[in-house]
Design an enzyme around this catalytic site. Structure first.
Site, PDB file in Angstrom:
ATOM      1  N   THR A  24       0.846  -1.190   0.000  1.00  9.88           N
ATOM      2  CA  THR A  24       0.000   0.000   0.000  1.00  9.88           C
ATOM      3  C   THR A  24       0.884   1.242   0.000  1.00  9.88           C
ATOM      4  OG1 THR A  24      -1.687  -1.183   1.224  1.00  9.88           O
ATOM      5  CG2 THR A  24      -1.829   1.219   1.227  1.00  9.88           C
ATOM      6  N   TYR A 178      -7.955  -8.434   5.426  1.00 14.19           N
ATOM      7  CA  TYR A 178      -8.968  -7.802   4.584  1.00 14.19           C
ATOM      8  C   TYR A 178     -10.130  -8.768   4.334  1.00 14.19           C
ATOM      9  CZ  TYR A 178      -5.460  -4.213   4.265  1.00 14.19           C
ATOM     10  OH  TYR A 178      -4.551  -3.243   4.600  1.00 14.19           O
ATOM     11  N   GLY A 296      10.024 -10.736   4.533  1.00  8.78           N
ATOM     12  CA  GLY A 296      11.223 -10.769   5.347  1.00  8.78           C
ATOM     13  C   GLY A 296      12.430 -11.422   4.722  1.00  8.78           C
ATOM     14  N   GLY A 317       9.218  -6.955  -0.395  1.00  9.41           N
ATOM     15  CA  GLY A 317       8.482  -5.717  -0.213  1.00  9.41           C
ATOM     16  C   GLY A 317       9.394  -4.570   0.159  1.00  9.41           C
TER      17      GLY A 317
END
Length: 360
Positions: A24, A178, A296, A317
């Protein structure tokens, strides 16, 4: 280096096994339109074998946080076309992550309307970021059966819109608390109809959405992201191992491209990371689709994961936020930049497109 080997996913050739995970970023306008910054951001990272977009709202109803992108209006589709065209022109592959936030939202950013959820159970123990600052979570509205059916159709339409926008495929975001994840978890789902009350019923929503996506755009263009042990957004499953074993058994009956498994942070102090709850070992070996390992990983641990033979790709990420040329940095053993954590979830070019390349 196995990370730099070519591979295939859903019939698409990938130049390496490195994937940029969905993250996001919160940098659209108030209409959910991505702009020039977003084009530059994804183009900068097109050296990855595969790019997942930030989470994209499937409908107005799916809204959870301010300044997040959508793919339910023609304007949004046209805006994303500029992103996909630029990525493709630079040799990249890009997949849209489809998102419904469910109870992870607030009426402040929903025109005064309470969010939908499987049951009227609010998130506790944390607050939500809104355009009006941090707010306590509200009690969500319980979804009716017609609303559930409409949401499933919304996912299908969003998938069609994504392909129209030039994306190479779609991913169902069924992780991180979500809406699809909420249906799985007893802490968010206390229904007693076909969509709750037992593990198979709790899994029904995800399976029906996946069937809808496959029907909408074809099996080779569809995948899913799951996070079996991630407690974010007050997600608690009575028996996560049994739940995800059931879900995977049913997913294995469907024809689609891949499953991305988000493991719980290896830096977590939780006993669930004591080695007895290794997501890749517990679930990855049971999945008959291509497995993407997420969360990670660094260069060394990613190589080690690929050597195990469970995962075929690794998604990164945090490392991709600050290192747009991560593939090249791994190849050259170059040093890595650290992300500016104060600018991850919103702002302008700073902390978004201004990170240096290793040859600069």
């Amino acid at each position: 280096m196995r990370l730099l080997e070519k591979t295939e996913l859903g019939g698409i050739s990938l130049k390496n096994r490195m994937v940029m995970a969905a993250m996001t970023r919160g940098r659209t306008d108030t209409n959910g339109l991505v702009g020039e910054m977003t084009i530059e951001y994804y183009t900068q990272r097109s050296g990855a074998g595969l790019l997942f977009t930030e989470s994209i709202r499937i409908s107005e109803e799916a809204t959870g946080s301010p300044l997040t992108p959508g793919i339910f209006t023609q304007q949004q589709i046209e805006a994303w076309k500029k992103v996909t065209t630029s990525v493709h022109d630079n040799g990249g592959v890009i997949i849209a992550q489809l998102w419904h936030t469910g109870r992870v939202g607030h009426s402040v950013d929903r025109n005064g309307k309470l969010p939908f959820a499987p049951s009227p159970l609010p998130i506790t123990g944390m607050q939500h970021f809104t355009s009006d600052g941090m707010k306590d979570y509200e009690i969500p509205q319980e979804m009716t059966i017609p609303e559930i059916k409409q949401t499933i159709k919304d996912f299908g339409q969003a998938a069609k819109n994504a392909i129209a926008a030039g994306f190479d495929g779609v991913q169902l975001h069924a992780a991180n608390g979500y809406l699809p994840n909420q249906f799985l978890a007893e802490s968010a789902n206390q229904r007693t109809d076909d969509y709750g009350g037992s593990i198979p019923n709790n899994a029904r929503f995800i399976l029906e959405v996946m069937q809808e996506l496959i029907s909408a755009v074809g099996s080779e263009k569809v995948g899913i992201k799951i996070s079996p042990f991630n407690p974010y957004a007050a997600i608690v499953l009575n028996d996560p191992v049994a739940t995800y074993n059931c879900l995977i058994e049913e997913l294995n009956k469907l024809d689609f491209a891949y499953v991305e498994i988000m493991r719980r942070s290896p830096y977590s102090a939780s006993s669930e990371n004591d080695g007895t709850h290794n997501e890749m070992e517990l679930f990855g070996r049971k999945i008959r689709h291509i497995v993407i390992a997420n969360a990670g990983y660094d260069k060394v641990s990613a190589e080690a994961e690929l050597e195990k033979g469970i995962a075929k790709l690794i998604s990164f990420g945090r490392l991709y936020i600050a290192n747009p040329d991560l593939t090249e940095r791994f190849e050259k053993n170059a040093s890595l930049s650290e992300p500016d954590r104060t600018r991850i979830y919103g702002g302008g070019e700073q902390g978004y497109t201004d990170y240096p390349f290793c040859n600069e």
